[in-house]
Every structure is written in structure tokens, then in C-alpha cells.
Design a protein around this motif. Sequence first.
Motif, PDB file in Angstrom:
ATOM      1  N   HIS A  10      38.189  29.948  43.584  1.00  0.00           N
ATOM      2  CA  HIS A  10      37.364  28.978  44.308  1.00  0.00           C
ATOM      3  C   HIS A  10      36.272  28.482  43.360  1.00  0.00           C
ATOM      4  CE1 HIS A  10      35.171  27.871  48.311  1.00  0.00           C
ATOM      5  NE2 HIS A  10      35.807  26.858  47.772  1.00  0.00           N
ATOM      6  N   SER A  49      46.457  25.166  44.270  1.00  0.00           N
ATOM      7  CA  SER A  49      46.761  26.461  44.876  1.00  0.00           C
ATOM      8  C   SER A  49      47.804  26.364  45.979  1.00  0.00           C
ATOM      9  CB  SER A  49      45.481  27.104  45.420  1.00  0.00           C
ATOM     10  OG  SER A  49      45.029  26.430  46.582  1.00  0.00           O
ATOM     11  N   GLY A  70      44.052  29.550  42.154  1.00  0.00           N
ATOM     12  CA  GLY A  70      43.475  30.124  43.362  1.00  0.00           C
ATOM     13  C   GLY A  70      42.044  30.590  43.254  1.00  0.00           C
ATOM     14  N   ARG A  73      47.983  34.271  36.809  1.00  0.00           N
ATOM     15  CA  ARG A  73      47.361  35.097  37.841  1.00  0.00           C
ATOM     16  C   ARG A  73      47.103  34.223  39.064  1.00  0.00           C
ATOM     17  NH1 ARG A  73      41.443  38.157  37.863  1.00  0.00           N
ATOM     18  NH2 ARG A  73      41.986  39.703  39.458  1.00  0.00           N
ATOM     19  N   ALA A  74      47.777  34.520  40.174  1.00  0.00           N
ATOM     20  CA  ALA A  74      47.637  33.752  41.407  1.00  0.00           C
ATOM     21  C   ALA A  74      46.749  34.520  42.386  1.00  0.00           C
ATOM     22  CB  ALA A  74      49.006  33.488  42.029  1.00  0.00           C
ATOM     23  N   LEU A  75      45.639  33.916  42.769  1.00  0.00           N
ATOM     24  CA  LEU A  75      44.690  34.534  43.689  1.00  0.00           C
ATOM     25  C   LEU A  75      44.887  33.966  45.093  1.00  0.00           C
ATOM     26  CD1 LEU A  75      41.518  34.305  41.408  1.00  0.00           C
ATOM     27  CD2 LEU A  75      43.085  36.235  41.661  1.00  0.00           C
ATOM     28  N   PRO A  76      44.720  34.777  46.136  1.00  0.00           N
ATOM     29  CA  PRO A  76      44.898  34.312  47.523  1.00  0.00           C
ATOM     30  C   PRO A  76      43.700  33.499  48.002  1.00  0.00           C
ATOM     31  CG  PRO A  76      44.249  36.615  47.511  1.00  0.00           C
ATOM     32  CD  PRO A  76      44.393  36.214  46.065  1.00  0.00           C
ATOM     33  N   LEU A  77      43.620  32.260  47.561  1.00  0.00           N
ATOM     34  CA  LEU A  77      42.425  31.450  47.786  1.00  0.00           C
ATOM     35  C   LEU A  77      42.131  31.204  49.260  1.00  0.00           C
ATOM     36  CD1 LEU A  77      40.109  29.734  46.750  1.00  0.00           C
ATOM     37  CD2 LEU A  77      41.715  27.857  46.408  1.00  0.00           C
ATOM     38  N   PHE A  78      43.123  30.768  50.022  1.00  0.00           N
ATOM     39  CA  PHE A  78      42.868  30.332  51.392  1.00  0.00           C
ATOM     40  C   PHE A  78      42.667  31.486  52.370  1.00  0.00           C
ATOM     41  CE2 PHE A  78      44.250  26.325  49.683  1.00  0.00           C
ATOM     42  CZ  PHE A  78      43.499  25.400  50.402  1.00  0.00           C
ATOM     43  N   SER A  79      42.738  32.719  51.873  1.00  0.00           N
ATOM     44  CA  SER A  79      42.442  33.869  52.735  1.00  0.00           C
ATOM     45  C   SER A  79      40.951  34.169  52.774  1.00  0.00           C
ATOM     46  CB  SER A  79      43.210  35.104  52.247  1.00  0.00           C
ATOM     47  OG  SER A  79      42.760  35.481  50.947  1.00  0.00           O
ATOM     48  N   LYS A  80      40.165  33.468  51.955  1.00  0.00           N
ATOM     49  CA  LYS A  80      38.728  33.721  51.893  1.00  0.00           C
ATOM     50  C   LYS A  80      37.996  32.874  52.922  1.00  0.00           C
ATOM     51  CE  LYS A  80      38.953  34.728  46.935  1.00  0.00           C
ATOM     52  NZ  LYS A  80      38.488  34.335  45.594  1.00  0.00           N
ATOM     53  N   CYS A 101      38.991  27.022  53.805  1.00  0.00           N
ATOM     54  CA  CYS A 101      39.669  25.957  54.553  1.00  0.00           C
ATOM     55  C   CYS A 101      38.680  24.858  54.947  1.00  0.00           C
ATOM     56  CB  CYS A 101      40.338  26.534  55.798  1.00  0.00           C
ATOM     57  SG  CYS A 101      41.795  27.545  55.448  1.00  0.00           S
TER      58      CYS A 101
END
Length: 207
Positions: free
Chosen positions: A57, A150, A55, A162-169, A173
Motif C-alpha cells: 500500500h 495488485s 500489493g 513477493r505478492a502481499l495481500p493488499l485488499f485484506s487490510k 478498499c
Amino acid sequence: ADCLAARTAVLDRFEGCGPPDLCRFTKVIKAGWPGAGAPALGDRSELRFFHYVIGLHVTDAASVTQYLRDLIAAQERGPRGAWLFGPQEWEISAGIYCCYDAFSRIDVRVELRGHGAGGSNSYGVNEHGVEVQLCREIWEGAQLSALLRSVQAPPQGLLGLRALPLFSKDGVCESFVRLATKYFEWGDNLDASTANGGGAGTHALCD
């Protein structure tokens, strides 16, 4: 065995979108290990710590370097490890981040070295373990590969992930759509998505 050497040894066996990113730090212990009965490591002994990441970027070397520097800063200013190493008894001497480009089959690596892991260097490693120069196409392939990983189910039983909330940034998209469109034909370089737990498309970009 060292996690980085182990990753390099199996580069030619990576499948689909590839494994999660790898982040490894080297800590230099400047004094003996404290505590009764603990073995003395001696001056300037090294310990390595690593974790996996999904996750991040991965747009370029600067974005990866910032991730490494943020983690280094958090560890060096925080109390974590103080009970084990004692105040000012250790420093981070190196950090490396690996992100696999599944399209070119190149492992993109960003390395920091020096006190506080100061200077940075970026390069790629191919399936034969040979270093190669990075170009914009490889960076975009690594970015798209990281985006695809991701949205897939993480590997089961993988510790230290460690999983990061990638698509919330913001903008992620849009980047995904742009890269997926630009490199759609590259999807044939990936294994069939059904083999990776994806949908019924011919490859991961179809899904």
C-alpha cells in the motif's frame, strides 16, 4: 547489469499499469568471503540483492520507508546469511524501492542510505531518466497504480516476486474507490485494459 539501471533504461517502454514494484538492497561485506575455495571479496565489497513486489500500500514515503526498514531489521537480526557471511561480517548500506505511477509516467523512488540504511530520500524519475520532485498527485497516482497492479494477473515467469495481500487490510478498499473515482478520467492515459489481460472496458479503471 544492475536492476535499477535496467529499469531506468526502459521507463519509456512501460505499458498499461506498469511493472511490479522493485526493491533493491546493497550489502557491504566487511571481510573476505568465508569458505574453502571461495574468492576473497576484500574489505567493504558490495553485493546487491533485489526482489519484485505486488500489493504494497504505497500511500507516501513513510509507508515505503517502513517496508524497507522492516525487511532490513528482519535480515539483520535473523540467522539468514550467517552461514555465508559469518556473524557481524556484513551490513545493509542502502535500500531503494521503486513504484511506477502509470498516470504521470513517473517512477516513484524511496531511497535509504547509511549504516542500517538510516537516512531517507524520495524522488521521481521520468521517461527520460531525469529526476523530478514528487507532489501529492504523483503519490496518489503511484498508489492507484499499485492498487490496479495488485488485482491483475502477475507477469508469468517473473522470479523473485513477493505478492502481499493488499485488499485484506483495513481501509484499502475505501482508498481504491476514492482514488479511482477522483482520477477516473486519467484512465485514458493507460493502455486498453484488454491488452493487459483485463476485461472489456476502455481502460483498467473501467474494469
